[in-house]
Write a protein that holds these residues in place. Sequence first.
Motif, PDB file in Angstrom:
ATOM      1  N   TYR A 137       0.836  -1.206   0.000  1.00  0.00           N
ATOM      2  CA  TYR A 137       0.000   0.000   0.000  1.00  0.00           C
ATOM      3  C   TYR A 137       0.864   1.247   0.000  1.00  0.00           C
ATOM      4  CZ  TYR A 137      -3.632   3.253   1.619  1.00  0.00           C
ATOM      5  OH  TYR A 137      -4.500   4.289   1.755  1.00  0.00           O
ATOM      6  N   THR A 138       1.942   1.202   0.798  1.00  0.00           N
ATOM      7  CA  THR A 138       2.795   2.389   0.857  1.00  0.00           C
ATOM      8  C   THR A 138       3.712   2.475  -0.358  1.00  0.00           C
ATOM      9  OG1 THR A 138       4.175   1.064   2.317  1.00  0.00           O
ATOM     10  CG2 THR A 138       2.821   2.755   3.343  1.00  0.00           C
ATOM     11  N   GLN A 139       4.104   1.322  -0.883  1.00  0.00           N
ATOM     12  CA  GLN A 139       4.962   1.346  -2.074  1.00  0.00           C
ATOM     13  C   GLN A 139       4.417   0.403  -3.125  1.00  0.00           C
ATOM     14  OE1 GLN A 139       8.974   0.309  -1.263  1.00  0.00           O
ATOM     15  NE2 GLN A 139       9.723   2.220  -2.139  1.00  0.00           N
ATOM     16  N   PRO A 140       3.457   0.850  -3.919  1.00  0.00           N
ATOM     17  CA  PRO A 140       2.832  -0.055  -4.885  1.00  0.00           C
ATOM     18  C   PRO A 140       3.826  -0.487  -5.948  1.00  0.00           C
ATOM     19  CG  PRO A 140       1.645   2.048  -4.757  1.00  0.00           C
ATOM     20  CD  PRO A 140       2.900   2.198  -3.984  1.00  0.00           C
ATOM     21  N   PRO A 141       3.752  -1.732  -6.387  1.00  0.00           N
ATOM     22  CA  PRO A 141       4.657  -2.182  -7.439  1.00  0.00           C
ATOM     23  C   PRO A 141       4.303  -1.521  -8.760  1.00  0.00           C
ATOM     24  CG  PRO A 141       3.042  -3.859  -6.970  1.00  0.00           C
ATOM     25  CD  PRO A 141       2.812  -2.769  -5.973  1.00  0.00           C
ATOM     26  N   LYS A 142       5.262  -1.586  -9.689  1.00  0.00           N
ATOM     27  CA  LYS A 142       5.026  -0.967 -10.994  1.00  0.00           C
ATOM     28  C   LYS A 142       4.121  -1.872 -11.818  1.00  0.00           C
ATOM     29  CE  LYS A 142       8.419   2.285 -12.474  1.00  0.00           C
ATOM     30  NZ  LYS A 142       9.865   2.187 -12.221  1.00  0.00           N
ATOM     31  N   THR A 143       3.026  -1.310 -12.302  1.00  0.00           N
ATOM     32  CA  THR A 143       2.170  -2.091 -13.191  1.00  0.00           C
ATOM     33  C   THR A 143       1.879  -1.272 -14.445  1.00  0.00           C
ATOM     34  OG1 THR A 143       0.186  -1.223 -12.143  1.00  0.00           O
ATOM     35  CG2 THR A 143       1.029  -3.308 -11.302  1.00  0.00           C
ATOM     36  N   ILE A 144       1.510  -1.987 -15.507  1.00  0.00           N
ATOM     37  CA  ILE A 144       1.259  -1.292 -16.771  1.00  0.00           C
ATOM     38  C   ILE A 144       0.038  -0.384 -16.648  1.00  0.00           C
ATOM     39  CG2 ILE A 144       0.744  -1.601 -19.213  1.00  0.00           C
ATOM     40  CD1 ILE A 144       2.167  -4.256 -19.089  1.00  0.00           C
ATOM     41  N   PHE A 145      -1.026  -0.940 -16.057  1.00  0.00           N
ATOM     42  CA  PHE A 145      -2.241  -0.140 -15.882  1.00  0.00           C
ATOM     43  C   PHE A 145      -2.392   0.225 -14.419  1.00  0.00           C
ATOM     44  CE2 PHE A 145      -3.799  -0.648 -20.077  1.00  0.00           C
ATOM     45  CZ  PHE A 145      -3.508  -1.928 -20.466  1.00  0.00           C
ATOM     46  N   LYS A 146      -2.570   1.497 -14.165  1.00  0.00           N
ATOM     47  CA  LYS A 146      -2.725   1.944 -12.776  1.00  0.00           C
ATOM     48  C   LYS A 146      -4.014   2.726 -12.660  1.00  0.00           C
ATOM     49  CE  LYS A 146       1.350   2.970 -10.004  1.00  0.00           C
ATOM     50  NZ  LYS A 146       2.156   1.904 -10.577  1.00  0.00           N
ATOM     51  N   THR A 147      -4.723   2.473 -11.581  1.00  0.00           N
ATOM     52  CA  THR A 147      -5.913   3.286 -11.320  1.00  0.00           C
ATOM     53  C   THR A 147      -5.628   4.076 -10.062  1.00  0.00           C
ATOM     54  OG1 THR A 147      -6.873   1.660  -9.849  1.00  0.00           O
ATOM     55  CG2 THR A 147      -7.359   1.453 -12.185  1.00  0.00           C
ATOM     56  N   SER A 148      -6.491   5.008  -9.769  1.00  0.00           N
ATOM     57  CA  SER A 148      -6.324   5.675  -8.483  1.00  0.00           C
ATOM     58  C   SER A 148      -7.534   5.382  -7.617  1.00  0.00           C
ATOM     59  CB  SER A 148      -6.158   7.179  -8.703  1.00  0.00           C
ATOM     60  OG  SER A 148      -7.259   7.620  -9.483  1.00  0.00           O
ATOM     61  N   TRP A 149      -8.064   4.182  -7.793  1.00  0.00           N
ATOM     62  CA  TRP A 149      -9.268   3.830  -7.054  1.00  0.00           C
ATOM     63  C   TRP A 149      -8.932   3.602  -5.588  1.00  0.00           C
ATOM     64  CZ3 TRP A 149     -10.917  -0.411 -11.057  1.00  0.00           C
ATOM     65  CH2 TRP A 149     -11.289   0.232 -12.246  1.00  0.00           C
ATOM     66  N   TYR A 150      -9.792   4.118  -4.733  1.00  0.00           N
ATOM     67  CA  TYR A 150      -9.564   3.995  -3.299  1.00  0.00           C
ATOM     68  C   TYR A 150      -9.682   2.552  -2.843  1.00  0.00           C
ATOM     69  CZ  TYR A 150      -9.382   8.853  -1.901  1.00  0.00           C
ATOM     70  OH  TYR A 150      -8.989  10.147  -1.703  1.00  0.00           O
ATOM     71  N   THR A 151      -9.061   2.267  -1.747  1.00  0.00           N
ATOM     72  CA  THR A 151      -9.226   0.959  -1.141  1.00  0.00           C
ATOM     73  C   THR A 151      -9.317   1.136   0.361  1.00  0.00           C
ATOM     74  OG1 THR A 151      -8.126  -1.124  -0.702  1.00  0.00           O
ATOM     75  CG2 THR A 151      -6.743   0.738  -1.230  1.00  0.00           C
TER      76      THR A 151
END
Lengths: 307, 222, 562
Positions: free
Chosen positions: A273-287
Motif C-alpha cells: 500500500y505504501t509502495q505499490p509495485p510498478k504495473t502497466i495499468f494503474k488506477t487511483s481507485w480507493y481501497t
Amino acid sequence: MSRFLEYLLIAGYIAVLLVVSHWIGQQAYSWMPVEATAEAQKVDDLFSFLVSIGAFIMLGLVGMMVYSVLFFQAPKNDYSEGHPSRGDVKLEILWTATPTLLVLWIAFQGFNIYQQLNILGLEQVVHLHIPLQSEPAIAAEVSLPKENNETIDVLVKQWDWSFRYPNNLTSPELHLPVNRPSRLNMHAQEVIHGFYIPEFRLKQDIIPGREIDIVLTPTRTGNYKLKDSQFSGTYFALMEADVYVEPVDKYNQWLAQAANEPMTAKNRAVAEYTQPPKTIFKTSWYTVTPAPSKFPVANQRKVSNDT
Amino acid sequence: MNRGIIHIDESPIRLERWRRYLPNWLKRFLPSRGGRAEDHHGKAMFGFTVFLLSESIVFLSLIFTYLALRLTHSRSWLPPGISGLELSSFVIINTVVLLSSSFVIQPAENALKRRQLNRFRWLWLITISMGTYFLIGQGIEWSNLDFGLSTGLIGSTFYVLTGFHGLHVLTGVLLQIIMLVRSFIPGNYHKGHFGVSATTLFWHFVDIIWVFLFSLLYLWQA
Amino acid sequence: MTHDSQESITGNRESENSQKQSIENWRPYFSFSTDHKVIGVQYMVTTFIFFLIGGLLAMLIRAELLTPQLNVVDRPLYNSLFTMHGTIMIFLWIIPFNAGISNYLVPLMIGARDMAFPLLNAISFWIIPPAGIFLLSSFLLPNGPSQAGWWSYPPVSLQFPTGQPINGELFWIVSLILMGISSIMGAVNFVTTIFWMRAPGMTFFRMPVFVWSVLSAQLLQLINLPSLTGALILLLFDLALGTHFFKPLENGDPIIYQHLFWFYSHPAVYIMALPAFGIFAEVIPGFSRNPLFGYRSLALASLGIALVSIFVWVHHMFTSATPGWMRITFMVTSMLVAIPTGVKAFGWTATIWKSKLHLETPMLFAMGGAAMFLFGGVTGVMLAATPFDIHVNNTYFVVGHFHYIVFNTITMAIFAAIYFWFPKITGRMYAEGWGKVHFWLTFIGANLTFFPMHPLGLQGMLRRISSYDPQYQGWNVIASLGGFLLGVSILPFIANMVGSWLYGQTATNNPWLATGLEWTTTSPPPRENFAEIPVVRRPPYDYGDPKYSVIEPPDYHEPENS
C-alpha cells in the motif's frame, strides 16, 4: 455368432476401461499436495475413487464417440437414415438406474469420510447459540477431548493473520505440535475470510461476529502456507501466513523463545500500500486502508448472545 | 378440436385424459390440444398469473430473511428503548379495510363481465378509496413509530417488508385508476377486459401477501 | 406434414426474393420491432458484443497471471476485472443469448406465428443494451466498478471507504436488477408461448427437445430468479440506505445473502446449460441421420434437471458456516442432479452410435462440446462430494470446472447453434472451411486454457488472486497461452459471419435436410413464419421419413431455376 462376438468385444472394452480407470485413480494421489493430516489421507482416498469412476465414464463415452467418428462417417451425399431405432426402453431404464445407484454409492462414501473427519476432530464448532444450530455444537462438545487441546486464537483481518498462543504470545506465524490435536478459535474482524491449508485438506470460512472453532491434528512436520480462501478485498492475494508443524519439544521451545522476542509482522499489504509495485495499468481507485499488524484488537462486539 | 389428428406421439401419459378432472377455474388456465392461440384473454391471464406466482417468490425471499434474522436474534430483537410494533385498533382497521376491498373488487369485475358498466365503475371507485385509505394509514403508522430504517434489525425488516408491499398496493391503486379512466372510452371492451381481470387478480395477490405480512409482523410478538 | 413437399426442402424461387429483401433491409434490426425473429437476432448480436468485451477482460486477467508477480494491473483493477468478466459473461452473454436464440427458434419449432406477447418481448430485449452500458460505465466512476466478485458477498461488497453514494457496487446492483426484470418478462413470455401457441397436432411429446429445454430453463427462471431480486434489493438497502440485513457487526447475517444468492445462482447454471443441451439434441440427430435416441427420456430429463437443481444450492456453501447435516443433505441432492444429466449424455452418444455421420462445423462443435461436457460433468460430481469440495472450494479447480461447462460446453453449443441455423436466419451459407478452422482453434484453445486449472486447484492455488506462489507458474503459462489462442480464434468466426451474411451463397429452405418445423419454411422465414400454420402428424426426429432419408447432394449450392 457375430452377436456373441459383439458382446465379447463390449465386455473386453469394459474390462480394459476398468483397468485403465483404476490406474488413473492411483495416479490421482500424486496430483494432490503432500498429506499432512490423517484427514488428508481420507480425502485423497475419496478423490482417487472419484477419479477412477470419472475416468471410466469419460473414457467409455468419449471412446464411443471417437469410434463413431472413425467408423461411422457417411459417404458424402448419403443422407439416408442411420438406423430406425428411436430408443430402447430396457436400455434407458438401465442407464437411469445405474447412475442412480452409482451416485448414491458415491454419496455414501462421501458421507462416511465426512463422518470420519468429524470423529478425528476435524470439525467446526460454531458458537452462535442459535436454537436451530444448537445440536451440532452440543454434539461436538461431547466428542472433543478438552484436556489435550491447546487453544490458539486465530485473528484475521484485512489483510493479515495473527495468532495468539496460550502463553499470550502473539505471532504472525502459526506453529503447531505434530501428532497432537490443536484447537483453533477463529475470529474475523470486518469481512468474511477463509482458513485454508492445502496440505491439511482443511478449509473453513470465518464470519465476523461468530467464533468458529476447529480442531486439527497435523501428522507431518514441515513448513506450510496458510491462505485466505474467501475473497476479502483489495490485498486478498497477499494474505498468506507461514505454518510450522514441529515436534512438541521444538514447539514449546519456540513458544518460550518467541515470547521474549516479540515479533511484528512484515505486513505485505501495508508494504504494498505504501509502495505499490510498478504495473502497466494503474488506477487511483480507493481501497480500504490496510491496518498495520500490531496485536489486533479482536472484535469485542460479539453477537448478542441469546443463551 | 379437429378429430382428424393422428396421435403418433410418444407421450408416456395421456395428459389430455387427466384434464377432465380439473376444476373449471384451473382448466381455464391450461390450454388443450395444442393450444388456443386465438384466446387472447386466456393466454394473457395465464401469463399474468405466472408472473404473479413468480413475484410472490420475491416476497418469500424477503420473508425468509425476516424469519432467519428474527429466529436467530429472538432475545435481542428489540433494540433498547424501542417498544416495537403495536397491534393497535388503527392497524387492525387498516387491515380490515384492505382485505375487505378484495370483496369489493371481485363483484366489480363480475359486473364488467356482464357489461354493467355503471355498477362496475362504482364498485371500482370504492376499491380505489379503500386502497388509498390503506396507503395513507400505513404512512401515518410509519410516521408514528419510534424506530427508523436504520434502527436495528426490526427497522430494516419492518420498513422493507411493508414498504415493498406498500409499493405494490400503490401500483394496484394506480392500475385501478387507469382502468377506471379507460372505462369511459367508448368501445374499450370490444377486445375483452384483460386489464380489469389482471388488475383484480393483482389486487387479490396484494391482499394475500398482506395476510402473511400482518401475521408475521404484528401477530407474532416476542 | 400436410404442407411438406419436395419444394420446401430443396428450395424455390420465393425464398430467393424474401432473402434479398431481408438482407438488404438491415433497418429492422436497429429498430423497436415486435417480430420475434428480429428480436432474436438483436439479442444474439448484442450479447455477442458483450461476449467480446468480457473476453477482453479475460485476456487482461490471463496476461496478469502469466507471471507470479503483479505487473500488468494494480490490485483494485484486477479485482474489478474478474468481477466484471463474470458478471458480463453470465448476465450479458449466455443468459440473454439463450433468450435470443430461444426467441428466434421456439415459435418456429412449435408452428406459431410469433411469441405470446410480442410487445413484452421487444421491451425485454431493449432493457439489455442500456443495462449493459450502464454496468460498463462503472469503469469510469472515480473509484471504479464493483470489485467484490460476481457474487458480491457482503460485507466486502458493502465496503466503500470513500462513502460516496454513487459507486460501482450501486451500479452493479441496479444493472442486475434491470436485467432480472428483462429475464422475468422473457420467462413469462416463453412459458406462455409454449403452453398456448403450439400448432394443431403439436402435442408436448412431439416438440423438439430444444423446446423442452427452453421450457424447463424458463420455468426455473420464474421460480428462482426472484430470490436473487430479493437479495439484491436487500443488498442495495444495506449499501445505500442504512439497513443492517447483512452486516455482521450490526447483528446482521451475511449467510442469509449467500442462501438467497445461490438459490438463484445454482439454477442459473442450468438455465444456461439446458438450452445448450437442447442444441446438442437438435444438431446431433441432423448430422448423424438418426432419430434422437430415447427422445422421451431426454425430454423428461430436461424437466428433471430443472426440478432437482432447485434443491442443490448449498453446495456452493460447503465451507461457509453451514451445519453438518445441511452439507450432507445437499451433497446427496447435488449428486442426484447428475442422473438426468447423464441420461442426456447417454442419449447423445447413443444417437451417434451406428449412425451416418456428417462432420460439418455444427456437428464438430456439438460433439466437441458434448465430449468436453463429460469432463466438466465428472468434475462437477467430484465437487458435490463434501470432503473433497472442502479442499478445492474457492480454488482454480472450481474455476476450471465451471469454465468447462460455460465455455467448453455452453459456448461451443452456442457456436454449433449459430452455424446450424445461420442459413435459416440469414438465407445464406457460411464458409465451411473457415468454420472448421474456428472449431479447431477453439477446441484446442479451450482445453489448453481450462484444463490446467484443475491441477492448479488441487495444488491449492486460490481463485481471484492477482499474484501467486511461483510454484504455480507452469500451468498458469499454459492457461494464459491457451487464453490468447481463444482470443485469436474468434477472428475467423467474426469474419465468416460478416462475410457470409453479406456475400455467402444463398441457402435453400433446408440445407441440412433436418427435421423440425423451422426447416419447412423459407430461409429466412417470412414475417408471419408460415404461409399456413402446419398440422403436425408425425413424431419429431423423423429421419426415416422418405422426405429426409435421401441419397443426393443437399441442394444448398444452387437454388432451383425451374
